[in-house]
Design a protein around this motif. Structure first.
Motif, PDB file in Angstrom:
ATOM      1  N   MET A   1       0.844  -1.162   0.000  1.00 33.83           N
ATOM      2  CA  MET A   1       0.000   0.000   0.000  1.00 33.83           C
ATOM      3  C   MET A   1       0.894   1.231   0.000  1.00 33.83           C
ATOM      4  O   MET A   1       1.844   1.327   0.772  1.00 33.83           O
ATOM      5  CB  MET A   1      -0.911   0.013   1.217  1.00 33.83           C
ATOM      6  CG  MET A   1      -1.674   1.316   1.297  1.00 33.83           C
ATOM      7  SD  MET A   1      -2.927   1.374   2.537  1.00 33.83           S
ATOM      8  CE  MET A   1      -4.201   0.530   1.672  1.00 33.83           C
ATOM      9  N   THR A   3       0.718   5.438   0.137  1.00 29.78           N
ATOM     10  CA  THR A   3      -0.131   6.587   0.428  1.00 29.78           C
ATOM     11  C   THR A   3       0.668   7.870   0.261  1.00 29.78           C
ATOM     12  O   THR A   3       1.893   7.872   0.352  1.00 29.78           O
ATOM     13  CB  THR A   3      -0.689   6.543   1.863  1.00 29.78           C
ATOM     14  OG1 THR A   3       0.387   6.627   2.787  1.00 29.78           O
ATOM     15  CG2 THR A   3      -1.481   5.281   2.112  1.00 29.78           C
ATOM     16  N   VAL A  39       0.149  -6.564  -6.402  1.00 30.28           N
ATOM     17  CA  VAL A  39      -1.085  -5.776  -6.399  1.00 30.28           C
ATOM     18  C   VAL A  39      -0.747  -4.462  -5.702  1.00 30.28           C
ATOM     19  O   VAL A  39      -0.270  -4.458  -4.565  1.00 30.28           O
ATOM     20  CB  VAL A  39      -2.214  -6.498  -5.635  1.00 30.28           C
ATOM     21  CG1 VAL A  39      -3.424  -5.594  -5.501  1.00 30.28           C
ATOM     22  CG2 VAL A  39      -2.569  -7.799  -6.323  1.00 30.28           C
ATOM     23  N   LYS A  41      -1.966  -1.007  -4.115  1.00 30.96           N
ATOM     24  CA  LYS A  41      -3.074  -0.239  -3.553  1.00 30.96           C
ATOM     25  C   LYS A  41      -2.525   1.153  -3.274  1.00 30.96           C
ATOM     26  O   LYS A  41      -1.664   1.323  -2.418  1.00 30.96           O
ATOM     27  CB  LYS A  41      -3.597  -0.894  -2.277  1.00 30.96           C
ATOM     28  CG  LYS A  41      -4.182  -2.262  -2.546  1.00 30.96           C
ATOM     29  CD  LYS A  41      -4.725  -2.889  -1.302  1.00 30.96           C
ATOM     30  CE  LYS A  41      -5.300  -4.253  -1.630  1.00 30.96           C
ATOM     31  NZ  LYS A  41      -5.922  -4.868  -0.465  1.00 30.96           N
ATOM     32  N   SER A  81      -8.096   2.946   4.990  1.00 34.15           N
ATOM     33  CA  SER A  81      -6.895   2.611   4.210  1.00 34.15           C
ATOM     34  C   SER A  81      -6.078   1.520   4.888  1.00 34.15           C
ATOM     35  O   SER A  81      -5.213   0.935   4.278  1.00 34.15           O
ATOM     36  CB  SER A  81      -6.037   3.846   3.984  1.00 34.15           C
ATOM     37  OG  SER A  81      -5.450   4.264   5.203  1.00 34.15           O
TER      38      SER A  81
END
Length: 82
Positions: A1, A3, A39, A41, A81
């Protein structure tokens, strides 16, 4: 992930995420390999209300996302998140 824009004033992080997205969606062999094996995100702006409201560090609810992400009072965009 991945951000970005936890603090509204970090506009340079928006440019970094934009470049990352452009790279990852590109046609290079490396980008294709990364998309095949991982993957991603990506949350390009974790504090949109703070950025649109012109806050320096806090959200519109006067919360500091980098300090309250484990607290029960964390903003919904932070908890979603996680």
């Amino acid at each position: 992930m991945l951000t970005a824009r936890v603090h509204p004033g970090e506009s340079n992080s928006s440019w970094m995420v934009r470049g990352l997205i452009e790279y990852l969606t590109g046609s290079s062999a490396e980008a294709c390999m990364l998309r095949k094996h991982f993957v991603f995100k990506i949350v390009p702006m974790l504090n949109p209300d703070g950025a649109s409201g012109g806050y320096g560090i806090l959200s519109a609810r006067e919360r500091h996302h980098a300090r309250t992400h484990h607290a029960r009072t964390a903003a919904s965009e932070v908890t979603k998140s996680q």
